[in-house]
Design a protein around this motif. Structure first.
Motif, PDB file in Angstrom:
ATOM      1  N   ALA A  91       1.199  -1.099  -0.134  1.00 22.89           N
ATOM      2  CA  ALA A  91       0.045  -0.244  -0.218  1.00 22.89           C
ATOM      3  C   ALA A  91       1.048   1.365  -0.028  1.00 22.89           C
ATOM      4  N   ARG A  92       2.305   0.860  -0.202  1.00 24.24           N
ATOM      5  CA  ARG A  92       3.335   2.256  -0.362  1.00 24.24           C
ATOM      6  C   ARG A  92       2.910   2.697   1.244  1.00 24.24           C
ATOM      7  N   LYS A  93       2.679   2.290   2.894  1.00 29.31           N
ATOM      8  CA  LYS A  93       1.978   3.596   3.230  1.00 29.31           C
ATOM      9  C   LYS A  93       2.601   2.628   4.786  1.00 29.31           C
ATOM     10  N   PRO A  94       2.624   3.655   5.896  1.00 26.96           N
ATOM     11  CA  PRO A  94       3.161   3.361   7.463  1.00 26.96           C
ATOM     12  C   PRO A  94       2.240   1.936   7.634  1.00 26.96           C
ATOM     13  N   ILE A 101      -4.620   0.307   4.626  1.00 28.21           N
ATOM     14  CA  ILE A 101      -4.952  -0.053   2.917  1.00 28.21           C
ATOM     15  C   ILE A 101      -5.341   0.877   2.509  1.00 28.21           C
ATOM     16  N   GLY A 149      -3.806   4.309   0.268  1.00 32.53           N
ATOM     17  CA  GLY A 149      -2.409   3.915   0.267  1.00 32.53           C
ATOM     18  C   GLY A 149      -2.476   3.848  -1.742  1.00 32.53           C
ATOM     19  N   ALA A 150      -1.267   3.338  -1.935  1.00 31.07           N
ATOM     20  CA  ALA A 150      -0.925   3.034  -3.094  1.00 31.07           C
ATOM     21  C   ALA A 150      -0.666   1.902  -3.738  1.00 31.07           C
ATOM     22  N   LEU A 151      -2.266   1.328  -3.652  1.00 31.12           N
ATOM     23  CA  LEU A 151      -2.217  -0.374  -3.336  1.00 31.12           C
ATOM     24  C   LEU A 151      -1.789  -1.177  -5.666  1.00 31.12           C
ATOM     25  N   SER A 152      -0.401  -2.050  -5.427  1.00 27.95           N
ATOM     26  CA  SER A 152      -0.465  -2.641  -6.504  1.00 27.95           C
ATOM     27  C   SER A 152      -1.111  -3.994  -5.807  1.00 27.95           C
TER      28      SER A 152
END
Ligand code: HEA
Ligand code: HEA
Ligand code: CUA
Ligand SMILES: [Cu+2]
Lengths: 321, 285, 532
Positions: C281-284, C345, C348-351
């Motif tokens: 999610a590129r998030k803490p 999530i 975030g920027a999900l992949s």
């Protein structure tokens, strides 16, 4: 991605197809015929609805995130790692509080009522029946009426060996069902002679363990005449799957008649004191067929499926001290 | 964390060792042997025997390694702390083990016996059962209990004083006074050994005179389970204390480095406390 | 003796044993971690093989693939092997491999004990299944056949297989206790300077809690098993009413262990979730503190709710109510965990690489398992669910949908780190979707079976259950077959095929382990890093 969503849809449908074969709502228990069964069905419907809603909310949330916040659409991640403003805190606490309310109010109160109802076994009980489990059959006693008999699985061996049984009550038929009156509260006492068994009849909504050496109790009050089927619900060895329970509920006059017949039969049986040899042999043969043939062949040798225990070659599996 | 850790930050990781795996497979042999033996297959004895021998071998070699490493100066404050923590958590798991058995005792006295006694007399196979403690159960043979103010009281005195003597020994160890250390440690071992002898005598009398056996219903079963498990721990304790004595004769330990001694004394105190509980709840009340 | 040994240090890798001997004697946490995971995978295949036998027997009524006795043995071994052989060792393997890397420790605190803890497992597995072999040479009647719960007096009555199972439990217990003590000590004593408890990665926290639980409850099962052994062979009456004992006492002992056990299985993978979700999610991590406190709450509650497995055993009303309400309470901290995962999530920027897919699948499937658990907590409705296939479906959603999905996610996530090679992303995605489909077909149908009234642990059943059982079995075959993709992906990376992995492996992956090369050197952090 679209393809994958189609897949998930497809798989969901696939699991649901066989449900269509059920006439009734597949989420529901067998038709309830006692107060307890109606209460459990109510609780069950309520709970399943609630968790379905909870799941849908959670799943919706997830789907939304997955679609909306994907990196491939160029979404830039936020950086928060905890709620900050009071509003955010309130919004975070909300789902948790909802869970508490659901647990202790929406679910907790009906559950409380049901527990108390189920535990009330003695008040107004019109009849007492004692159920004794043993490997692998049930014995029923009507202590005050002086009747007692054993109830055995009666599905034929041919059916069981057939590989494609056709008997509609396959594995759910017994030689002598328990007979109970309709509309009367019956107190059921349970015990066992060997291992733990459990007496379960889905349409009565009760399942109670029969613990050797102890007594357990539960109760039923059946609405309408009919034949109700259930099974033993605690693993008790090789024959655990083969000790069904059949209850025949009769209207009071029919029940009284059955009772009278059974009592005369019991008296007659008790009256015969000396038996001639052929009579004894016949009795022995009957008993063998009822009790032993389930597991052992007449030759005393290894036996037919599904039981493979042989009397002749028996070496006790463990040495008793 | 203390200064010398921060200075080195080098943790001692021992070289590969064959003994743990050897130990495991020896235990497997033992388990297989016992599994056969309790079911009356004589072949089990061979497995059990070989298993026990190789366990003993692996144990001696393994401990030998540890002692050699310790004497070789590989253990510093940091490693020492690991051993201490490890021992503490091991003792905690032992506490749970005993607590379970005490829980069983409690369950029998407060739940299962009263329950059996309160069943509807009409329907139960044991209508006349009263359920008073001590009980051999509704179908058990009668027996008498051990008088708590005989051997058990003496044993309590012995163990409590052995707790004091081992503390005394530690006191002299910290002052590097070997002779006094040997005396007090020897005394501890002696007290422990006498305890065991008396305990064995008590078991013998229970079987021969009181009619109290493993088969004496829940009372007998719980009595022997608790005192037996405790007795086993005392035995292990005495063996470990004796091993310490041997090491002291060989000149091991000094006033500052003697973790093995401390670990064993913690263990000994733990066994001591368990005994006090046993005395109160098993013998007395 | 001491004169013979001159150098105990490990500082050069020369002269260390090679081949099989290396693995038998190793004191290296990564080696031991890998051993644990390989053992767990093997047991997963074995347990899965048993599962396929079960579904094979149940595919249609009046089937004679297995005799009733053999069926009981197979379900029992399936349960024991999956729980004690597959899940616990795999998560312990992750702990061994990752905890020292994540806290910057040179190794586990007690390396030789660590090796011993692992090597007790294969003997335990051998002891457990040995009775199959013994039966062939005429000893006993096969392995334990009492169900994994081993209820007395059935287990008192059973054959030698039960004794072997008891000994296996002793070995497993010893192993689990050693591993737990080791992990606790490592975490307390070997953290890199500057890393406070509240800075530890959540996986480390989750294993700390797991270890606490293991130390707090496994001894109870060991004591119970010893009592069972005594009842079987030494004439005691712990579990028989004739001597004043009580069969239900066994149930209390078993579930006092057994209920916390399900969180022992769950925790490590709940920890894994908080590594995978933030990465993809590129998030803490959202709500770090809340998660730690939830772990504590779950662990504390888990030891006081055990009798919700015994609602039909006969309990006083007060007991029913207490165990019902306390069980429901667990949904609150678990709800917090779910909420934190969602919060991670959110925005975030999900992949969607394979680990992330499995992590999302975990949330969905374990969500179903947990929510149906909530339903089971109702003491009266449980009269209908107990020992029916509804229960079987619940716990497979909770056990496969939770821990197993989490473990698979973890495998895909750290496999490149451990082997230095990327797995095949395409096959990984196939694996995920086939698993999801197969799993739901297999076990969704079992909810309906249970509701319709089918008891568990029966080798043959009434005709009204036939269609759904057929569906469930077919689903199980699909599910089983798709696990071969996992095996292939692991084998491929382990054999050194596939794209080389970078140090960071996933862009944005956090944690000390991602500062090291892939695979990390044999000995890491001989000089401890300082965490600031
Ligand atoms: C990992 C394993 C695991 C886990 C985590 C759980 C979790 C729970 N279990 Fe389960 N359980 C088992 C494994 C597990 N269980 C097993 C193996 C058995 C049977 C053993 C046997 O008999 O052989 C069993 C049996 C069992 C019973 C006994 C039933 C019976 O025998 O009659 C009960 C009764 O209360 C129960 C309850 C619960 C509850 C309340 C939880 C709670 O912890 C669940 C809490 C979680 C939630 C409430 C979910 C919260 C989530 C949301 C609110 C949002 C979700 C939605 C989405 C995101 C999509 N379980
Ligand atoms: C972690 C725990 C876990 C896991 C992962 C599973 C996984 C599965 N279980 Fe499990 N199950 C239990 C724990 C678990 N189970 C427990 C505790 C019980 C209770 C036992 C008892 O009653 O005492 C139980 C009971 C149980 C029953 C009920 C039996 C009964 O009551 O009559 C059923 C029936 O369908 C079932 C089916 C399955 C299936 C189809 C899988 C599938 O998900 C398995 C999929 C995986 C594979 C199939 C492996 C893939 C490998 C291959 C296919 C290769 C083939 C083999 C070799 C190469 C050697 N299980
Ligand atoms: Cu009787 Cu199962
Ligand atoms: Cu539980």
């Amino acid at each position: 991605m679209i393809k994958q969503r189609k897949l998930i849809l497809g798989s969901t449908c696939l699991t649901l197809v066989p449900q269509l074969a059920f006439a009734r709502n597949p989420f529901e228990f067998q038709t309830p015929v006692t107060p307890i069964a109606r209460e459990t069905l109510y609780v069950h419907d309520l709970f399943l609805t609630i968790i379905a809603v909870l799941f849908s909310v959670g799943f919706g949330f997830l789907l939304f995130s997955v679609i909306r916040y994907r990196a491939s659409r160029g979404h830039r991640p936020a950086l928060f790692s905890a709620p900050r403003t009071p509003l955010q805190w309130a919004l975070s606490a909300l789902p948790i509080l909802t869970l508490v309310v659901i647990d202790y109010i929406v679910m907790g109160i009906p559950a409380y009522h049901a527990v108390l109802t189920l535990a009330n076994t003695r008040e107004d009980a019109a009849l007492v029946v004692k159920v004794t489990g043993s490997q692998w059959r049930w014995r029923y006693d009507y202590p005050d009426q002086g009747i007692s008999f054993i109830s055995n699985l009666s599905t034929s061996q041919e059916q069981r060996d057939s590989g494609a049984p056709t008997d509609p009550n396959y594995l759910l038929e017994v030689d002598k069902p328990l007979v109970l009156p309709v509309g009367k509260k019956v107190r059921v006492l349970l015990t066992s002679t060997d291992v733990i068994h459990a007496w379960w009849i889905p349409s009565f909504g009760i399942k109670q363990d029969a613990v050797p050496g102890f007594l357990r109790e539960t109760w039923v009050k059946i609405d309408r005449p009919g034949i109700y089927r259930g099974q033993c619900a605690e693993l008790g060895g090789g024959g655990h799957g083969f000790m069904p329970i059949v209850v025949e509920a009769k209207a009071q006059p029919d029940f009284d008649k059955w009772l009278a017949d059974a009592q005369t039969a019991a008296a007659q049986a008790a009256a015969v004191t000396t038996l001639s040899k052929p009579e004894l042999l016949k009795r022995g043969q009957q008993d063998y067929a009822t009790y032993c043939a389930l597991c052992h062949q007449p030759t005393g040798l290894a036996c037919r499926a599904p039981f493979r225990r042989s009397l002749a070659a028996s070496r006790s599996p463990r040495r008793r001290p | 964390m203390s200064a010398d850790i921060a200075a080195t930050r080098r943790y001692f990781v021992p070289r590969p060792s064959p003994y743990p795996a050897l130990m495991s497979f020896s235990i497997m042999l033992l388990a297989i042997g016992l599994g056969l033996a309790v079911n009356g297959y004589p072949a089990g004895r061979w497995f059990t025997g070989i298993g026990l021998l190789s366990i003993l071998f692996a144990l001696v070699r393994w401990i030998g390694n540890v002692i050699a490493e310790s004497q070789g100066g590989f253990y510093h404050h940091w490693e020492d702390r690991s051993f201490r923590l490890g021992m503490i958590w091991f003792i905690i798991s032992e506490v749970v083990l005993f607590a379970t058995l005490f829980g069983v005792l409690f369950y029998e006295r407060e739940v299962s016996l009263p329950w059996l006694a309160s069943l509807d007399a009409h329907f139960t196979p044991w209508p006349h059962f009263a359920g008073a403690w001590p009980s051999a159960g509704p179908a058990g043979k009668s027996f008498s209990t051990v008088n708590p103010w005989g051997i058990p009281a003496i044993n309590t005195l012995l163990l409590v004083s052995s707790g004091a003597t081992v503390t005394r020994a530690h006191y002299w160890l910290r002052r590097d006074h070997r002779a006094a250390l040997v005396f007090w440690l020897g005394l501890t071992i002696a007290l422990g050994a006498i305890f065991l002898v008396l305990q064995a005598h008590e078991f013998y009398e229970a079987y021969t005179e009181l009619g109290l056996t493993l088969g004496s219903g829940v009372y007998g079963a719980t009595f022997f389970a608790l005192t037996g498990l405790h007795g086993f721990h005392v035995t292990v304790g005495v063996v470990m204390l004796s091993a310490l004595l041997v090491r002291i004769f060989r000149g091991h330990f000094d006033a500052r480095h003697h973790f093995a001694f401390e670990a064993v004394s913690w263990y000994w105190h733990f066994v001591d406390v368990v005994w006090l509980l046993l005395f109160v709840f098993v013998y007395w009340l | 003796m001491s004169s013979a040994i001159t150098d105990f240090g490990h500082h050069d890798a020369h002269g260390e044993p090679r081949g099989l001997l290396r693995w038998l004697t190793t004191t290296n946490h990564k080696d031991i971690g890998i051993l644990y995971m390989l053992f767990g995978l093997t047991m997963f295949l074995l347990g899965g093989f048993f599962a396929e036998l079960i579904r094979g027997q149940l595919i249609h009524p009046a089937n004679h693939l297995l005799t009733p006795e053999l069926y009981n043995q197979v379900i029992t071994l399936h349960g024991l092997v999956m729980v004690f052989g597959a899940l616990m060792p795999v998560t312990a393997g992750f702990a061994n491999y990752l905890v020292p890397l994540m806290i910057g420790a040179p190794d586990m605190a007690l390396p030789r004990l660590n090796n011993w803890g692992f090597w007790l497992l294969p003997p335990a597995a051998i002891v457990l299944v040995l009775p199959f072999v013994l039966k062939l040479i005429g000893i006993g009647n096969g392995p334990v056949d009492t169900g994994w719960t081993m209820y007395a007096p059935l287990s008192v009555q059973g054959g030698p297989g039960v004794d072997f199972a008891i000994f296996a439990i002793f070995l497993l217990g010893a192993s689990s206790l050693m591993a737990s003590i080791n992990i606790v000590v490592t975490i307390f004593n070997l953290r890199a300077p500057g890393m406070t408890l509240m800075q530890m990665p959540l996986f480390v926290w989750s294993w700390l809690m797991t270890s606490f639980l293991l130390i707090a409850v496994f001894p109870a099962l060991i004591a119970g098993s010893a009592m069972l052994l005594a009842d079987r062979h030494f004439g005691t009456h712990f579990f028989s009413a004739a001597g004043g004992g009580d069969p239900v006492l066994w149930e209390h002992l078993f579930w006092f262990f057994g209920h916390p056990e399900v969180y022992i299985l769950l925790f490590p993978t709940a920890g894994i979730m908080s590594h995978i979700l933030p990465t993809f999610a590129r998030k803490p991590v959202f709500g770090y503190r809340a998660q730690v406190y939830s772990y504590w709450a779950i662990a504390a509650l888990s030891v006081v709710v055990w009798a919700h497995h015994m609602f039909t055993s006969g309990m006083p009303v007060a007991g029913q109510l207490y165990f019902m309400y306390s069980t429901m309470l667990i949904s609150v901290p678990l709800g917090v965990l779910f909420f934190c995962w969602m919060g991670t999530i959110w925005q975030g920027a999900l992949s969607f690489e394979t680990p992330m897919l499995f992590a999302l699948g975990y949330i969905v499937l374990f969500g179903i398992g947990g929510l149906t658990g909530l339903v089971l907590a109702d003491a009266v409705a449980d009269q209908q669910y107990h020992n029916s296939f509804f229960l079987v479906a619940h716990f497979h959603y909770a056990l496969f949908g939770g821990p197993i999905m989490g473990v698979i996610a973890g495998v895909y996530y750290w496999l490149p780190k451990m082997t230095g090679r990327m797995y095949s992303e395409r096959l990984g995605k196939w694996h995920f979707w086939l698993t999801m489909i197969g799993f739901n077909i297999t076990f969704m149908s079992q909810f309906f079976l249970g509701v319709a009234g089918m008891p568990r642990r029966i080798p043959d059943y009434a005709l009204q259950f036939a269609p759904l059982n057929m569906v469930s079995s077919l689903g199980a075959f699909l599910l089983g077959a798709s696990q071969l993709l996992l095996v292939y992906n692991i084998a491929r990376a382990a054999a050194g095929y596939g794209k080389p992995a970078t140090n960071e492996v996933w862009d944005g992956a956090q944690g000390l382990e991602f500062t090291l090369p892939s695979p990390p050197p044999h000995h890491t952090f001989e000089e401890q890093p300082v965490v600031t």
